[in-house]
Design a protein around this motif. Structure first.
Motif, short mmCIF file in Angstrom:
data_model
loop_
_atom_site.label_atom_id
_atom_site.label_comp_id
_atom_site.label_asym_id
_atom_site.label_seq_id
_atom_site.Cartn_x
_atom_site.Cartn_y
_atom_site.Cartn_z
N ILE A 1 86.28 -13.28 -15.45
CA ILE A 1 84.82 -13.12 -15.39
C ILE A 1 84.22 -14.47 -14.99
O ILE A 1 84.52 -15.49 -15.62
N ARG A 2 83.40 -14.47 -13.94
CA ARG A 2 82.81 -15.75 -13.47
C ARG A 2 81.36 -15.82 -13.87
O ARG A 2 80.59 -14.89 -13.65
N LEU A 3 80.97 -16.97 -14.43
CA LEU A 3 79.59 -17.17 -14.86
C LEU A 3 78.95 -18.25 -14.00
O LEU A 3 79.51 -19.33 -13.85
N THR A 4 77.81 -17.97 -13.42
CA THR A 4 77.09 -18.96 -12.63
C THR A 4 75.66 -19.05 -13.14
O THR A 4 74.95 -18.04 -13.16
N VAL A 5 75.27 -20.22 -13.58
CA VAL A 5 73.90 -20.39 -14.04
C VAL A 5 73.05 -20.83 -12.85
O VAL A 5 73.35 -21.82 -12.19
N LEU A 6 72.03 -20.06 -12.53
CA LEU A 6 71.14 -20.36 -11.41
C LEU A 6 69.97 -21.20 -11.92
O LEU A 6 69.36 -20.88 -12.93
N ASP A 7 69.69 -22.28 -11.21
CA ASP A 7 68.64 -23.23 -11.61
C ASP A 7 67.38 -22.92 -10.80
O ASP A 7 67.35 -23.09 -9.60
N HIS A 8 66.35 -22.43 -11.47
CA HIS A 8 65.12 -22.03 -10.78
C HIS A 8 64.01 -23.07 -10.86
O HIS A 8 62.85 -22.75 -10.64
N GLY A 9 64.34 -24.32 -11.21
CA GLY A 9 63.31 -25.36 -11.31
C GLY A 9 63.00 -25.66 -12.76
O GLY A 9 63.76 -25.29 -13.66
N THR A 10 61.90 -26.38 -12.99
CA THR A 10 61.56 -26.76 -14.37
C THR A 10 60.11 -26.45 -14.70
O THR A 10 59.26 -26.41 -13.82
N LEU B 1 74.28 -15.37 -13.48
CA LEU B 1 74.98 -14.37 -12.69
C LEU B 1 76.37 -14.17 -13.30
O LEU B 1 77.09 -15.14 -13.53
N VAL B 2 76.70 -12.93 -13.59
CA VAL B 2 78.00 -12.62 -14.19
C VAL B 2 78.80 -11.78 -13.20
O VAL B 2 78.44 -10.64 -12.90
N ARG B 3 79.85 -12.38 -12.64
CA ARG B 3 80.71 -11.64 -11.70
C ARG B 3 81.96 -11.19 -12.45
O ARG B 3 82.78 -12.01 -12.86
N HIS B 4 82.02 -9.90 -12.63
CA HIS B 4 83.01 -9.27 -13.51
C HIS B 4 83.80 -8.27 -12.66
O HIS B 4 83.23 -7.67 -11.75
N GLU C 1 84.45 -5.41 -13.21
CA GLU C 1 83.79 -4.10 -13.30
C GLU C 1 82.42 -4.06 -12.63
O GLU C 1 81.82 -2.99 -12.51
N GLY C 2 81.89 -5.21 -12.24
CA GLY C 2 80.57 -5.20 -11.61
C GLY C 2 79.91 -6.56 -11.67
O GLY C 2 80.44 -7.50 -12.27
N THR C 3 78.77 -6.66 -10.98
CA THR C 3 78.01 -7.92 -10.95
C THR C 3 76.72 -7.72 -11.74
O THR C 3 75.99 -6.75 -11.50
N PHE C 4 76.48 -8.62 -12.67
CA PHE C 4 75.32 -8.48 -13.55
C PHE C 4 74.47 -9.75 -13.50
O PHE C 4 74.99 -10.84 -13.23
N LEU C 5 73.18 -9.58 -13.76
CA LEU C 5 72.28 -10.73 -13.79
C LEU C 5 71.52 -10.71 -15.10
O LEU C 5 70.98 -9.67 -15.50
N LEU C 6 71.51 -11.86 -15.77
CA LEU C 6 70.67 -12.00 -16.96
C LEU C 6 69.45 -12.82 -16.59
O LEU C 6 69.56 -13.98 -16.22
N ASP C 7 68.30 -12.18 -16.64
CA ASP C 7 67.01 -12.80 -16.33
C ASP C 7 66.84 -13.08 -14.84
O ASP C 7 67.81 -13.00 -14.07
N THR C 8 65.60 -13.40 -14.46
CA THR C 8 65.29 -13.45 -13.03
C THR C 8 64.44 -14.67 -12.63
O THR C 8 64.03 -14.77 -11.48
N GLY C 9 64.14 -15.56 -13.58
CA GLY C 9 63.31 -16.72 -13.23
C GLY C 9 61.86 -16.32 -12.99
O GLY C 9 61.39 -15.32 -13.54
N CYS C 10 61.18 -17.10 -12.16
CA CYS C 10 59.72 -16.95 -11.97
C CYS C 10 59.36 -16.24 -10.67
O CYS C 10 60.15 -16.15 -9.74
N TYR C 11 58.14 -15.77 -10.64
CA TYR C 11 57.56 -15.02 -9.51
C TYR C 11 57.25 -15.97 -8.35
O TYR C 11 56.78 -17.09 -8.57
N SER C 12 57.46 -15.50 -7.11
CA SER C 12 57.22 -16.37 -5.96
C SER C 12 55.75 -16.77 -5.83
O SER C 12 55.44 -17.85 -5.36
N GLY C 13 54.85 -15.92 -6.28
CA GLY C 13 53.43 -16.24 -6.20
C GLY C 13 52.88 -16.80 -7.49
O GLY C 13 51.71 -16.59 -7.84
N TRP C 14 53.71 -17.53 -8.22
CA TRP C 14 53.35 -18.01 -9.57
C TRP C 14 52.09 -18.86 -9.58
O TRP C 14 51.36 -18.87 -10.58
N LYS C 15 51.82 -19.59 -8.47
CA LYS C 15 50.64 -20.47 -8.48
C LYS C 15 49.39 -19.68 -8.79
O LYS C 15 48.54 -20.10 -9.58
N ASP C 16 49.25 -18.51 -8.18
CA ASP C 16 48.07 -17.67 -8.42
C ASP C 16 48.13 -16.98 -9.78
O ASP C 16 47.18 -17.00 -10.55
#
Ligand SMILES: [Zn+2]
Length: 276
Positions: free
Chosen positions: A16-25, A61-64, A66-81
């Motif tokens: 099982i592969r775990l990848t933490v995606l960095d969406h900024g701070t 991102l969890v690459r398993h 049996e399947g590929t899973f994502l925990l959480d999604t970070g922020c919205y592209s139009g977050w400024k507004d």
């Protein structure tokens, strides 16, 4: 309560592969994430302290087999507004690059949204659910606790704090409402971690021969929430009693050898890179 619910998950395959995606701070007064009464100004001590700090926004991102899973999604592209409209922009500053938003971050990993078999949302705050836009019209199941979803639907008006319906309402999403703990795949267990929000949930990953990892999301936001066995919840938890019970359970699991990945702890980034 036995902590075996979190620490004793039957292990799945070691690959099982775990990848933490960095969406900024995000930047904010650190006391919003860990209420520290000793830092609050007193009549006799009115010195302002520099508690403005950076906190990472991540998804996993969890690459398993049996399947590929994502925990959480970070922020919205139009977050400024949307952040300024919701009022959250008054207290939190967000710093990111276009390439760090969910769509490009997944693409950089060679993953299209339609490759994802299920998205597990820890809760529906804007720094976890904002990237749902990427899954509009894809039919990818979005797993969220029913209590959390109901709370979002009840939230009305423009000043909604961390729940920003405008980022979600217009999307065509395949919601899958859950209730309680459930297995997602071999060695991957979704667990409820209530308190921070009504239906906060996390994911436990148990891999053969490796340390169990608990992605706790904002059940524990930063290390300061649980320092030295003293529990300091954020300035505004949904249920501070439930929060404390959840934090206790997570710390017990950590004592049993699990790695607890917190929602926004800056010092964990090196540890996260080693997870893959
Ligand atoms: Zn958060």
């Amino acid at each position: 309560v036995s902590s075996s619910r979190l620490a004793q998950i039957l292990p799945g395959p070691s690959e099982i592969r775990l990848t933490v995606l960095d969406h900024g701070t995000m930047q904010m007064d650190a006391r919003r994430l860990a209420a520290r009464p000793e830092c609050f100004q007193r009549v006799a001590h009115r010195e302002p302290q520099d508690l403005w700090q950076h906190f990472p926004v991540i998804s996993v991102l969890v690459r398993h087999p049996e399947g590929t899973f994502l925990l959480d999604t970070g922020c919205y592209s139009g977050w400024k507004d949307t952040w300024s409209e919701s009022g959250i922009g008054d207290v939190i500053e967000y710093e990111t690059r276009e390439s760090a938003l969910l769509g490009p971050a997944l693409a950089a990993e060679g993953v299209r949204p339609t490759h994802i078999d299920a998205v597990v949302l820890s809760h529906l705050h804007m720094d976890h659910a904002g990237g749902l836009e990427v899954f509009s019209g894809t039919g990818v199941p979005i797993l969220v606790q029913e209590r959390e979803y109901e709370h979002l639907i009840r939230v009305q008006g423009s000043r909604t704090g961390a729940y920003i319906r405008r980022e979600i309402d217009g999307l065509d999403l395949a919601w899958s409402l859950c209730s309680g703990d459930f297995p997602l795949a071999a060695g991957v267990q979704v667990v409820t971690l209530p308190g921070h929000s009504p239906g906060t949930q996390g994911v436990v990953i148990a891999r053969e021969g490796r340390q169990t990892v608990i992605f706790a999301s904002d059940a524990i936001q930063v290390a300061a929430n649980v320092q030295d066995g003293v529990f300091h919840h954020s300035a505004n938890p949904y249920d501070s009693v439930a929060w404390r019970l959840t934090a206790r359970e997570l710390m017990d699991a950590q004592e049993e050898g699990a790695l607890v990945v917190m929602g926004h702890e800056p010092s964990q980034s090196a540890e996260l890179e080693a997870l893959t």
